[in-house]
Design a protein around this motif. Sequence first.
Motif, PDB file in Angstrom:
ATOM      1  N   ASP A 160       0.708  -1.264  -0.153  1.00  0.00           N
ATOM      2  CA  ASP A 160      -0.076  -0.031  -0.043  1.00  0.00           C
ATOM      3  C   ASP A 160       0.916   1.357   0.018  1.00  0.00           C
ATOM      4  OD1 ASP A 160       1.004   0.414   2.635  1.00  0.00           O
ATOM      5  OD2 ASP A 160      -0.789  -0.467   3.448  1.00  0.00           O
ATOM      6  N   GLY A 161       0.290   2.442   0.255  1.00  0.00           N
ATOM      7  CA  GLY A 161       0.967   3.652  -0.051  1.00  0.00           C
ATOM      8  C   GLY A 161       2.165   3.925   1.232  1.00  0.00           C
ATOM      9  N   GLY A 162       1.994   3.062   2.328  1.00  0.00           N
ATOM     10  CA  GLY A 162       2.867   2.903   3.387  1.00  0.00           C
ATOM     11  C   GLY A 162       4.217   2.291   3.079  1.00  0.00           C
ATOM     12  N   SER A 163       4.290   1.621   2.027  1.00  0.00           N
ATOM     13  CA  SER A 163       5.561   1.037   1.622  1.00  0.00           C
ATOM     14  C   SER A 163       6.417   1.912   0.451  1.00  0.00           C
ATOM     15  CB  SER A 163       5.147  -0.322   0.634  1.00  0.00           C
ATOM     16  OG  SER A 163       4.464  -0.163  -0.325  1.00  0.00           O
TER      17      SER A 163
ATOM     18  N   VAL B 229       9.698   7.637   1.640  1.00  0.00           N
ATOM     19  CA  VAL B 229       9.075   8.466   2.381  1.00  0.00           C
ATOM     20  C   VAL B 229       8.997  10.107   1.822  1.00  0.00           C
ATOM     21  CG1 VAL B 229       9.724   7.612   4.435  1.00  0.00           C
ATOM     22  CG2 VAL B 229      11.332   8.859   3.531  1.00  0.00           C
ATOM     23  N   ASP B 230       9.671  10.272   0.724  1.00  0.00           N
ATOM     24  CA  ASP B 230       9.637  11.483   0.208  1.00  0.00           C
ATOM     25  C   ASP B 230       8.826  11.660  -1.177  1.00  0.00           C
ATOM     26  OD1 ASP B 230      11.365   9.768  -1.538  1.00  0.00           O
ATOM     27  OD2 ASP B 230      12.614  11.281  -1.895  1.00  0.00           O
ATOM     28  N   SER B 231       8.182  10.353  -1.100  1.00  0.00           N
ATOM     29  CA  SER B 231       7.108  10.288  -2.223  1.00  0.00           C
ATOM     30  C   SER B 231       5.742  11.070  -2.097  1.00  0.00           C
ATOM     31  CB  SER B 231       7.095   8.919  -2.726  1.00  0.00           C
ATOM     32  OG  SER B 231       6.148   8.129  -1.758  1.00  0.00           O
ATOM     33  N   GLN B 232       5.249  11.431  -3.154  1.00  0.00           N
ATOM     34  CA  GLN B 232       3.538  11.925  -2.832  1.00  0.00           C
ATOM     35  C   GLN B 232       2.763  10.881  -2.246  1.00  0.00           C
ATOM     36  OE1 GLN B 232       0.327  14.177  -5.472  1.00  0.00           O
ATOM     37  NE2 GLN B 232       1.924  13.464  -6.557  1.00  0.00           N
ATOM     38  N   ALA B 233       2.955   9.395  -2.834  1.00  0.00           N
ATOM     39  CA  ALA B 233       2.057   8.602  -2.165  1.00  0.00           C
ATOM     40  C   ALA B 233       2.173   8.328  -0.946  1.00  0.00           C
ATOM     41  CB  ALA B 233       2.328   7.260  -3.079  1.00  0.00           C
ATOM     42  N   PHE B 234       3.577   8.190  -0.335  1.00  0.00           N
ATOM     43  CA  PHE B 234       3.534   8.212   1.097  1.00  0.00           C
ATOM     44  C   PHE B 234       3.047   9.191   1.955  1.00  0.00           C
ATOM     45  CE2 PHE B 234       6.019   8.571   5.092  1.00  0.00           C
ATOM     46  CZ  PHE B 234       5.895   7.064   5.496  1.00  0.00           C
ATOM     47  N   LYS B 235       3.570  10.406   1.491  1.00  0.00           N
ATOM     48  CA  LYS B 235       2.921  11.542   2.199  1.00  0.00           C
ATOM     49  C   LYS B 235       1.496  11.618   2.286  1.00  0.00           C
ATOM     50  CE  LYS B 235       6.892  14.564   0.879  1.00  0.00           C
ATOM     51  NZ  LYS B 235       7.264  15.745   0.219  1.00  0.00           N
ATOM     52  N   ALA B 236       0.931  11.231   1.276  1.00  0.00           N
ATOM     53  CA  ALA B 236      -0.689  11.167   1.084  1.00  0.00           C
ATOM     54  C   ALA B 236      -1.255  10.014   2.238  1.00  0.00           C
ATOM     55  CB  ALA B 236      -1.360  10.826  -0.114  1.00  0.00           C
ATOM     56  N   TYR B 237      -0.412   9.074   2.281  1.00  0.00           N
ATOM     57  CA  TYR B 237      -0.714   7.881   3.273  1.00  0.00           C
ATOM     58  C   TYR B 237      -0.609   8.214   4.440  1.00  0.00           C
ATOM     59  CZ  TYR B 237      -0.290   3.200   5.180  1.00  0.00           C
ATOM     60  OH  TYR B 237      -0.794   2.187   6.213  1.00  0.00           O
ATOM     61  N   ASP B 238       0.505   8.963   4.833  1.00  0.00           N
ATOM     62  CA  ASP B 238       0.780   9.242   6.104  1.00  0.00           C
ATOM     63  C   ASP B 238      -0.167  10.504   6.928  1.00  0.00           C
ATOM     64  OD1 ASP B 238       2.701   9.068   8.441  1.00  0.00           O
ATOM     65  OD2 ASP B 238       3.302  11.146   7.915  1.00  0.00           O
ATOM     66  N   LEU B 239      -0.511  11.481   5.984  1.00  0.00           N
ATOM     67  CA  LEU B 239      -1.329  12.410   6.393  1.00  0.00           C
ATOM     68  C   LEU B 239      -2.628  11.864   6.517  1.00  0.00           C
ATOM     69  CD1 LEU B 239      -1.887  15.525   6.845  1.00  0.00           C
ATOM     70  CD2 LEU B 239      -2.298  15.809   4.377  1.00  0.00           C
TER      71      LEU B 239
END
Length: 840
Positions: free
Chosen positions: A500-503, A506-516
């Motif tokens: 999923d986006g958590g994988s 960390v600097d990717s848009q997908a991870f930032k969206a997942y984290d937020l």
Amino acid sequence: MALLLYRLGKFSYRHRWLVISLWLAVLVAVGGSAAAFHGTMSNNFQIPGTETQQMLDKLKKDLPASSGGSAGIVFEAGDAGFNQAGRDAIASALAQLEKLPDVQSTVNPFTTQAALDKAPSDLAAGEQKAAAGQAELDKARATLDAGDAQVKAAEQQMTAAGVPAAQIQAQLAPQKAELLTGRQKLDDGQKQATDGAAALALAKRQLTASQGMRFVSEDGKAAIAQVQFKTSINGLTPAVRQQVQDIVHGVSSAGVTALASKEITEDVSQLFGVSEVIGIAVAAIALIVMLGTLVAAGLPLLMAIIGVAVGVGGTFALTGVIDMSSISPMLALMLGLAVGIDYSLFIVNRHRGQLLSGMDAEESVALATGTSGNAVLFAGLTVVIALAALVVPGLPFLAVMGLSAAATVAVAVVVSLTLTPAVLSLVGRKLISKRAWAKAERHNAEPDHASADRAEDQRRSSRGWGGLVTRHPVVALLAGVMLLGVLALPASQLRLALPDGGSEPVDSQAFKAYDLTRTSFGEGMTGPIVVVGTFPDGLGDQQAKAKQFDVADKLRSVDNVVAAVPVALSPDHRTAVFQVIPKDGPASASTVQVVSELRAKGSEIQQATGATIGLTGQTAGNIDVSAKLGAALPPYLAIVVGLSLILLLLVFRSIVVPLLATGGFLLSLAAAFGAVVAVYQWGWLGTVFDVANPGAVLSFLPIILIGVLFGLAMDYQVFITSGMRESFMHGENAKQAVRSGFSHASAVVTAAAIIMVSVFAGFIFSHLTMVRPLGFAMAFGVLVDAFVVRMTIVPAVMYLLGEKAWWLPRWLSRILPDVDVEGAKLQRTTAAGGAKELVH
């Protein structure tokens, strides 16, 4: 086979321009086909026949507007929260999205949240209004009841006074008509009040169902919008994905940051990145160190690139007619580069050694193709069979993946056996440096240098790593097994899922969206579960809506479910869609349990409501795929292990060698699984390998790793053990044969392993995060298999067993054909001067 390959090598040498021209024609044809016929790759891992696919097909038929994929876009404001300009910018961006041909609809987070926030007060006001209305109705009923009593009393008095009945009726008729009209109005009002009460009850149930869901965070700094597409997420082209991102990123002018989720940002159209180039550069350095010249080092690289261009280009051309995941060409690329370099290297290195010993160039190329080329053919065959066997589990995307990689490896083998000899004829003496030529010429001019060479070989075989292992075989064996056993320990905790986006990095848009999304709305909002309900026929509008909430209440009773909300109902009231928000993310163990419990709840829901349910959507689909792949793992492993035993029995004509090779493969496999779990599931060395959010392991990694590592492990087994068998067959005692065979093969196997590890390691930091654990697993698996199993455990066991290592029952020896994989018979024939006779 050795004789056939000998002739093929000689033909390619003599007709070099014909062979080169044919391969150029193939390259042009494949390149043109890829450019003309390629389609869009996807990461669609659905399995036909599963519940998720059946429910998706049902939605396409009954509720097309809800059958497409959905994705989230998270908007982030500053510390002051969203001002009106920011809200307007978001509303404008969502309105633009709705105009795109591929977008079905959008959900504005502010209007939706406003409706949710207003719902309690609206419900309270509605209940208060309903209570006041009911009070008025009760008052009117009391007045009508009093009027009825008065009319009845007047009628009794007039009857007692002897007034005629006709006169009584005529006198009281206006009052009775007025009372009847009032009663009708009261009944109408009561019906409206009842309907209103039912609507309030539904609104109250809607409010209850929606508790736990938010679209604007409580601190007012984040908002999440939903985008519903007309097609599946996997069907979106890179251009559409980019267009969506460009539109939503336009809100930055209002001081708002837009972050699109992984479903939107994932671009699977690019195959090659910087990290892969670095891996190839390391392989090139290893080749230069081993072969000594840029020409010699560049030749295996060139062969590998041509093989990959044909294999991956052909795979890419088929994307227009076959639904292909992005990892299919990536796997073909990884394997094509690795085996393409190695296979050409084995032939080039054999030819180089023979040239230095004074052999004629043409004869050397032919003999290298007939001997090392024969081993290459068998080694490549094991990889092809292992990859092609990925069709056995019956998973379409896995079958495509395996067949495309197998085809690329097959091309690499053919390139090595045909194009390599042709190019070697052009290179000639440039393959070897002037210094190496001068040294070889001086050595060959010495009298009785052959005897000196044999003596030197024997001295060299007793030194180095091979000598150390065979001097202390028990220690080497125990140390190797213990090391692999310790590395394998984490494998018992292996948990499979699709990423999923958590994988993402960390600097990717997908991870930032997942984290937020996770921090502002709960992790479950990153992967909602879609439930499709089938209702009984003949329900009215209110009945169907009540039925929706009955089902939603049951769904919400499952542990770790935050919310279960009805989101759509078909016009015939037969099909309903629910969105279930779990507590944790889509790849978590608790969400897997939620999916299992929701399905188990189906029978209870059917008994209580008469409705049947089924799950679909990305989250449920990914869990289904992981479960299917996990179930397919044991039979596939059994097939591969059984295959390895048969093939090695055929090649080495020994009972022990196949068992030893297969046991070593299983040790390497377990160690690779353990390392993957430690790094990608537990997060060990996460900063080194850019694993910011450890989680479940890629669900199809184990089955692919089994197929690939089996093939590559058998490669090294063939090249190491065939040398030992050749020395043994030429008269050396069994223990000395182990040392001699190891000494002759160790350098090229070491270089080949370093090259393969370098190529695979280049994918550990790939732009496609799905490929990263696969690259790590292959690199680590090859590393431990080559250096711990094939170059430590195998020679130690072979040395301890001595002649028993080559034992084969006589009845079995008569049955088995002699494939002569090391080409020993061919060497003896050509050494005796029969080369011309063989050719003619």
